[in-house]
Enzyme design. Structure first.
Site, mmCIF file in Angstrom:
data_model
loop_
_atom_site.group_PDB
_atom_site.id
_atom_site.type_symbol
_atom_site.label_atom_id
_atom_site.label_comp_id
_atom_site.label_asym_id
_atom_site.label_seq_id
_atom_site.Cartn_x
_atom_site.Cartn_y
_atom_site.Cartn_z
ATOM 1 C CG ASN A 1 -3.383 -2.868 6.847
ATOM 2 O OD1 ASN A 1 -3.211 -2.452 5.701
ATOM 3 N ND2 ASN A 1 -4.477 -3.505 7.221
ATOM 4 C CG HIS B 1 -4.865 -6.513 -0.866
ATOM 5 N ND1 HIS B 1 -6.084 -6.705 -0.262
ATOM 6 C CD2 HIS B 1 -4.839 -7.347 -1.954
ATOM 7 C CE1 HIS B 1 -6.782 -7.592 -0.960
ATOM 8 N NE2 HIS B 1 -6.050 -8.001 -1.989
ATOM 9 C CB THR C 1 -7.400 -6.508 9.311
ATOM 10 O OG1 THR C 1 -7.912 -7.582 8.519
ATOM 11 C CG2 THR C 1 -7.673 -5.182 8.632
ATOM 12 C CE1 TYR D 1 -9.109 -3.414 0.192
ATOM 13 C CE2 TYR D 1 -8.513 -1.428 -1.025
ATOM 14 C CZ TYR D 1 -8.170 -2.476 -0.184
ATOM 15 O OH TYR D 1 -6.873 -2.581 0.286
ATOM 16 C CG PHE E 1 -13.472 0.777 6.994
ATOM 17 C CD1 PHE E 1 -12.814 0.421 5.829
ATOM 18 C CD2 PHE E 1 -14.234 -0.193 7.641
ATOM 19 C CE1 PHE E 1 -12.904 -0.855 5.307
ATOM 20 C CE2 PHE E 1 -14.337 -1.476 7.123
ATOM 21 C CZ PHE E 1 -13.665 -1.805 5.951
ATOM 22 N NE ARG F 1 -2.092 -6.158 6.957
ATOM 23 C CZ ARG F 1 -3.212 -6.677 6.466
ATOM 24 N NH1 ARG F 1 -3.812 -7.679 7.089
ATOM 25 N NH2 ARG F 1 -3.743 -6.193 5.352
ATOM 26 C CD GLU G 1 -8.222 -9.455 -4.308
ATOM 27 O OE1 GLU G 1 -7.015 -9.766 -4.236
ATOM 28 O OE2 GLU G 1 -8.983 -9.446 -3.316
ATOM 29 C CE LYS H 1 -3.820 -2.441 2.258
ATOM 30 N NZ LYS H 1 -4.708 -2.562 3.454
ATOM 31 N NE ARG I 1 -5.889 -12.916 4.373
ATOM 32 C CZ ARG I 1 -6.686 -11.846 4.449
ATOM 33 N NH1 ARG I 1 -6.593 -10.870 3.533
ATOM 34 N NH2 ARG I 1 -7.565 -11.712 5.401
HETATM 35 N N1 UDP Z 1 -9.736 -1.274 7.041
HETATM 36 C C1 UDP Z 1 -9.858 -0.137 7.832
HETATM 37 N N2 UDP Z 1 -10.650 -0.184 8.949
HETATM 38 C C2 UDP Z 1 -11.337 -1.310 9.300
HETATM 39 C C3 UDP Z 1 -11.215 -2.451 8.490
HETATM 40 C C4 UDP Z 1 -10.406 -2.409 7.368
HETATM 41 O O1 UDP Z 1 -9.259 0.896 7.535
HETATM 42 O O2 UDP Z 1 -12.046 -1.302 10.323
HETATM 43 C C5 UDP Z 1 -8.891 -1.225 5.836
HETATM 44 C C6 UDP Z 1 -7.507 -1.845 6.067
HETATM 45 O O3 UDP Z 1 -6.561 -1.127 5.293
HETATM 46 C C7 UDP Z 1 -7.714 -3.259 5.521
HETATM 47 C C8 UDP Z 1 -8.638 -2.987 4.332
HETATM 48 O O4 UDP Z 1 -9.516 -1.962 4.789
HETATM 49 O O5 UDP Z 1 -6.495 -3.867 5.138
HETATM 50 C C9 UDP Z 1 -9.462 -4.164 3.862
HETATM 51 O O6 UDP Z 1 -10.132 -4.729 4.969
HETATM 52 P P1 UDP Z 1 -10.181 -6.315 5.174
HETATM 53 O O7 UDP Z 1 -11.130 -6.586 6.287
HETATM 54 O O8 UDP Z 1 -10.436 -6.986 3.859
HETATM 55 O O9 UDP Z 1 -8.705 -6.628 5.715
HETATM 56 P P2 UDP Z 1 -7.470 -7.406 5.070
HETATM 57 O O10 UDP Z 1 -8.025 -8.466 4.160
HETATM 58 O O11 UDP Z 1 -6.638 -6.372 4.332
HETATM 59 O O12 UDP Z 1 -6.724 -7.966 6.247
HETATM 60 MG MG MG Z 2 -9.476 -8.365 2.655
#
Ligand code: UDP
Ligand code: MG
Length: 137
Positions: A113, A116, A92, A50, A58, A103, A127, A10, A86
């Site tokens: 974070n 992705h 996250t 997304y 958010f 992370r 994607e 990111k 992952r």
């Molecule tokens: N995100 C955020 N606030 C939240 C949840 C998610 O800003 O409460 C952002 C964060 O950058 C995250 C992205 O949205 O990586 C996508 O969310 P997801 O739940 O898919 O998390 P990831 O798959 O990236 O762990």
């Molecule tokens: Mg995700």
């Protein structure tokens, strides 16, 4: 076709000069890089990527963040690459991430974070098609 994952660093990670650190982890783990490209996303690409989050509270901040600078997009290939990446990325919220994960070693935020990674082979396909137009070989 072998399993692939769509991963990107990111804008926070690019600005903090973490590209080589993150690439190194995937390279030394043994995954094959099928694509590696620094790119500024468009508004539509972010919405499509997304799509499951566009109605969330958010999302406006997330979208502004992802558009705030270039990202480093990669397509990684290998056995069970989606789940393995992952695990290497961590949860996250970086405050919940274990040391040793990307992370957990490089971030302290739930929003900014660093990285992705696709959460399933089906998400990876969607994607990859969003960013590259079709699956890659
Ligand atoms: N995100 C955020 N606030 C939240 C949840 C998610 O800003 O409460 C952002 C964060 O950058 C995250 C992205 O949205 O990586 C996508 O969310 P997801 O739940 O898919 O998390 P990831 O798959 O990236 O762990
Ligand atoms: Mg995700």
């Amino acid at each position: 076709m072998a399993e692939q994952s769509l991963v990107f660093i990111k804008p926070d990670g690019v600005k903090r000069r973490l590209m080589s650190e993150v690439i190194r982890r995937f390279e030394t783990r043994g995954f094959e890089f099928k694509r590696l490209e620094l790119r500024q996303l468009s508004s539509d690409e972010v919405d499509a990527h997304y799509q499951e989050h566009v109605e969330r509270d958010f999302y406006p901040r997330l979208k502004e963040f992802i558009l705030s600078g270039p990202i480093l997009i990669m397509i990684l290939e290998g056995d069970r690459v989606v789940d393995t990446v992952r695990k290497m990325v961590g949860p996250t919220d970086a405050l919940d991430a274990e040391p040793g994960t990307i992370r957990g070693d490089l971030a302290l935020s739930k929003g900014e974070n660093v990285i992705h990674a696709s959460d399933s082979p089906e998400s990876a396909k969607r994607e990859i098609e969003n960013f590259f137009g079709s699956l890659v070989h």
